[in-house]
Design a protein around this motif. Structure first.
Motif, PDB file in Angstrom:
ATOM      1  N   UNK A 213       0.830  -1.213   0.000  1.00 55.26           N
ATOM      2  CA  UNK A 213       0.000   0.000   0.000  1.00 55.26           C
ATOM      3  C   UNK A 213       0.867   1.267   0.000  1.00 55.26           C
ATOM      4  N   UNK A 214       1.926   1.249   0.811  1.00 51.82           N
ATOM      5  CA  UNK A 214       2.807   2.414   0.862  1.00 51.82           C
ATOM      6  C   UNK A 214       3.483   2.663  -0.480  1.00 51.82           C
ATOM      7  N   UNK A 215       3.734   1.597  -1.229  1.00 49.40           N
ATOM      8  CA  UNK A 215       4.444   1.736  -2.500  1.00 49.40           C
ATOM      9  C   UNK A 215       3.511   2.059  -3.667  1.00 49.40           C
ATOM     10  N   UNK A 216       2.219   1.725  -3.546  1.00 47.53           N
ATOM     11  CA  UNK A 216       1.346   1.816  -4.718  1.00 47.53           C
ATOM     12  C   UNK A 216       0.042   2.580  -4.511  1.00 47.53           C
ATOM     13  N   UNK A 217      -0.428   2.700  -3.292  1.00 50.38           N
ATOM     14  CA  UNK A 217      -1.739   3.323  -3.059  1.00 50.38           C
ATOM     15  C   UNK A 217      -1.605   4.852  -3.065  1.00 50.38           C
ATOM     16  N   UNK A 218      -2.216   5.540  -4.053  1.00 51.44           N
ATOM     17  CA  UNK A 218      -2.009   6.993  -4.145  1.00 51.44           C
ATOM     18  C   UNK A 218      -2.464   7.755  -2.904  1.00 51.44           C
TER      19      UNK A 218
END
Ligand code: ZN
Ligand code: FE
Length: 256
Positions: A213-218
């Motif tokens: 989530x930290x890497x991909x969730x805007x």
């Protein structure tokens, strides 16, 4: 803890009711509908040890009363009169020991989607209802962008390996939106392929992880240049901070 099983029970169009079991005891998270949950407990020979509610929306609490009418079990949730059959009112930092499963959850207050929304964290698992979705976040029905930003930031501080069990199967549409906002992020195309294959096999795309989530969730990346740039382009003016960026991309997604 590897004898703990987590099973999704599907309800309505795209809700997941999470059943956490060990041996013959089960905790049920957000039973919006009693029938599929009762059928699952019966089929698997499970006793209901507790119900955990993340927020008052009917698609998360609608099955509470019927489930506990037939089997005595505590019903945990935030202090909110809109939750039916609630017996244990819990708040920030409180620990909940589910004795028959030997699991302890801690409660995090994460307002934004609703005023009293909470999450449960324990045994490497996070049950976060409609606040953090795989590659997205919930709508701001009762909270402010600032509250949602702070709630998401709180969840982002959990260990990267934490498995994130959200309340709905929204992943593919969330990824499609994320690609509009975070145009250069190669993880999104990768995740989209994976999620599409899972859906084609009729499997859930949930859980994801906090690390992913930290890497991909805007919505967790509103401080990133790339997201801020897309958001201010969409707004047509400069945005002051990550909270304004979050407000803008939430509105943007609502408008699609
Ligand atoms: Zn909701
Ligand atoms: Fe919901």
């Amino acid at each position: 803890m590897n004898d703990i099983r987590i099973t999704p029970v599907c309800a309505f169009k795209d809700n997941y009711v999470w059943v956490v079991s060990r041996g013959a005891s089960a905790v049920v998270v957000d039973p919006g509908d009693a029938r599929p949950v009762a059928e699952h407990l019966h089929a698997e020979g499970l006793q209901l040890a507790a119900i955990l509610n993340t927020h008052h929306h009917l698609d998360h609490v609608g099955g509470n009363a019927e489930l506990v009418a037939e089997r005595a079990a505590p019903v945990y949730g935030p202090d909110d009169a809109r939750i039916p059959a609630l017996t244990q009112r819990v708040g920030e930092g409180q620990r909940i020991a589910i004795a028959p499963l030997g699991i302890e959850f801690s409660v995090l207050e994460i307002p934004g989607h609703t005023r009293t929304h909470i999450a449960y964290y324990g045994a490497g698992m996070l049950f976060c209802g409609d606040t953090l979705f795989a590659c997205g976040c919930g709508r701001l029905f009762e909270g402010t962008p600032r509250q949602m930003h702070d709630s998401l930031a709180k969840l982002a501080r959990l260990p990267d390996a934490t498995r994130v069990y959200c309340g709905h199967e929204y992943t593919l549409s969330n990824i499609r939106f994320a690609k509009l906002v975070d145009t250069e992020n190669p993880l999104l195309a990768e995740w989209e392929r994976e999620a599409a294959a899972q859906r084609a096999r009729n499997e859930p795309t949930v859980p994801s992880t906090i690390g992913r989530e930290k890497a991909a969730n805007p919505f967790l990346r509103c401080s990133e240049q790339a997201i801020a740039r897309s958001a201010s382009k969409h707004a047509g003016h400069a945005l002051a901070d990550a909270v304004e960026v979050l407000a803008e991309i939430r509105e943007w997604k609502n408008s699609l």
